[in-house]
Design an enzyme around this catalytic site. Structure first.
Site, mmCIF file in Angstrom:
data_model
loop_
_atom_site.group_PDB
_atom_site.id
_atom_site.type_symbol
_atom_site.label_atom_id
_atom_site.label_comp_id
_atom_site.label_asym_id
_atom_site.label_seq_id
_atom_site.Cartn_x
_atom_site.Cartn_y
_atom_site.Cartn_z
ATOM 1 N N SER A 105 1.041 -1.170 0.060
ATOM 2 C CA SER A 105 -0.137 0.149 -0.042
ATOM 3 C C SER A 105 1.201 1.309 -0.303
ATOM 4 C CB SER A 105 -1.094 0.089 1.204
ATOM 5 O OG SER A 105 -1.809 -1.455 1.197
ATOM 6 N N ARG A 117 7.629 7.115 -4.072
ATOM 7 C CA ARG A 117 8.275 7.053 -3.163
ATOM 8 C C ARG A 117 7.266 5.936 -1.731
ATOM 9 N NH1 ARG A 117 4.045 10.577 -5.528
ATOM 10 N NH2 ARG A 117 2.117 10.406 -4.073
ATOM 11 N N ASP A 155 -5.480 -3.216 -2.668
ATOM 12 C CA ASP A 155 -7.186 -3.458 -1.540
ATOM 13 C C ASP A 155 -8.131 -3.214 -2.660
ATOM 14 O OD1 ASP A 155 -6.500 -0.312 -1.532
ATOM 15 O OD2 ASP A 155 -6.988 -0.295 0.508
#
Length: 471
Positions: A143, A158, A196
């Site tokens: 995530s 990043r 997700d």
């Protein structure tokens, strides 16, 4: 200037008209189409190709694994698919030590691999020591912002959420993870990099019985908001021609698109923009971006209400026992201290003189209130929540419209949803449906729409992503 007058004025500012809903649907389709064609429009919808090309039917069988690095915790789970829309989930959660969040790639991914090994040894005895070349498929939910180039490949752009490991930025994360799994001789192949929202779509597609129609959309309305749906390959024009041709040759007709709809209408051409929205935006680290999310998701609802309450105090109509802003309770002056869970309690309070609200505000904000103030706060809470639910209808209606989901005789359509707001906020789904009926979908379409909670979407969906891997 009375409290009632001021509250009614704010409530009217938060009303979402049918015209706004329909213009929102048109704007969403316009930006989504542009996002499918190219990545050039920085203000549009990213519409990220996920390379997930297989939607479960519920008849799949076997054991799949999933790993989920969502923040400060790492989850490993196994999903035993029973082939009848049911599954058995076993999962294990580990906390990421703070020092590993700023260490090196090798240290972090070696730790993650060790947790996968530990999970297999604990819950699937014999899997690690089994001889032969059989490897289990694993989906990996990572995530953090990545540029995905294939089903099982993505480059880290990043770090966020407190992680800062410079030597990982620009690296392909699946390869890093696989290297450490192999080094520890763990019989697992990371077959898919998952998201997700995509997971929610796949999990609901597997568990849905098809009595309520095909699952066309997976969406999350929780701390944040996002959606994913299945798009025709021919419409994803930004995919390189050679990639499209290769997929077509494999018999692929559709690919799941991660819309990243939190950034819908950053230019605010359609979305409402009260002064409270502007104040909340100023407090965020990504000013001017994710403007849809900042009006809809759970992270922001309490903060919007807090700004309204402080403003009404400054006008001298609320909390008049406090002479100045500085004398207000500290928590009422602290950004992000009013949780949307408190709003959900206020929303349904029918106690005498709203005593439950009185208690909630005392516990959450150390804020004493009068009956009149509580009635005003409840009215404002309901306005903020209703606006959120009405705006949430826009992307759902737009995608159903774009994909012509209701085409055919009496077609039923299923939407898989996950997240604390859509699951637990009182009346949220009902308000969302009311708004969908006012869009281009109409009341007839809304009656044929089913919005169902996709349990364990992130874990189960990540595992199901691995099914798209071509053997």
């Amino acid at each position: 200037m009375s409290l009632d007058t001021e509250v009614d004025k704010i409530v009217s500012e938060f009303a979402v008209t049918q015209e706004t809903l329909q213009k929102g649907v048109e704007r969403f389709i316009e930006l989504a189409t542009a996002g499918l064609n190219s990545d050039e429009d920085k203000y549009g919808l990213p519409m990220i190709p996920t390379f997930v090309t297989s939607i479960p039917t519920g008849k799949e069988k076997g054991i799949l694994f999933a790993a989920d690095l969502g923040g400060t915790n790492f989850r490993v789970c196994s999903v035993a698919l029973n082939g009848d829309h049911t599954f058995k989930l076993i999962q294990q959660k580990s906390h990421i030590p703070a020092e590993l969040m700023t260490s090196t790639s090798d240290e972090l991914f070696s730790y993650l691999a060790s947790k996968v090994k530990n999970f297999l040894e604990t819950h699937h005895e014999g899997a690690v020591t089994s001889t032969g070349s059989q490897k289990f498929k694993m989906g990996f939910t990572f995530s953090f912002p990545v540029s995905q180039t294939a089903l099982n490949a993505g480059t880290l752009l990043r770090w966020t959420k407190g992680f800062n490991i410079p030597d990982t930025v620009g690296q392909e994360v699946v390869s890093l993870f696989q290297m450490h799994l192999d080094a520890q001789e763990i019989p697992v192949t990371v077959s898919a990099l998952s998201n997700d929202t995509v997971g929610t779509l796949l999990a609901r597609s597997y568990t849905g019985s098809n009595k309520e129609g095909t699952t066309v959309l997976g969406c999350i309305f929780g701390t944040g908001t996002n959606g994913a749906y299945n798009e025709k390959l021919e419409n994803i024009k930004k995919l390189p021609a050679e990639v499209r041709e290769k997929l077509k040759a494999q018999g692929v007709t559709h690919m799941v698109i991660n819309t990243e709809w939190g950034s819908f209408d950053n230019q605010l051409k359609v979305l409402p923009n009260t002064k409270y929205d502007a104040q909340v935006d100023e407090l965020t680290g990504n000013k001017g971006f994710h403007m849809f999310e900042k009006r809809v998701s759970g992270m922001f609802l309490g903060e919007i209400l807090r700004h309204i309450l402080v403003d009404l105090h400054s006008k001298g109509v609320l909390f008049t026992q406090y002479a100045s802003y500085e004398s207000l309770p500290h928590r009422l002056r602290t950004p992000w201290d009013l949780d949307s869970e408190v709003l959900s309690l206020i929303e349904i309070d029918e106690s005498t003189n709203l005593q439950a609200t009185e208690l909630s505000l005392k516990q959450a904000l150390r804020l004493p209130t009068t009956t009149e103030e509580r009635l005003a706060i409840q009215k404002l809470t309901r306005a903020v929540a209703k606006r959120s639910a009405y705006l949430a209808a826009i992307p759902i209606a737009a995608i159903l419209h774009m994909t012509e989901s209701f085409k055919g005789h009496n077609v039923e359509v299923d939407v898989g949803a996950d997240g604390s707001v859509v699951e637990f906020y009182p009346g949220f789904r009902t308000m969302m449906r009311d708004a969908i009926a006012q869009t281009q979908i109409g009341a007839k379409g809304e009656r044929r729409l089913h919005i169902n909670i996709a349990k364990d979407g992130s874990s189960v969906g990540a595992a199901l992503c691995a099914l798209s891997e071509k053997d």
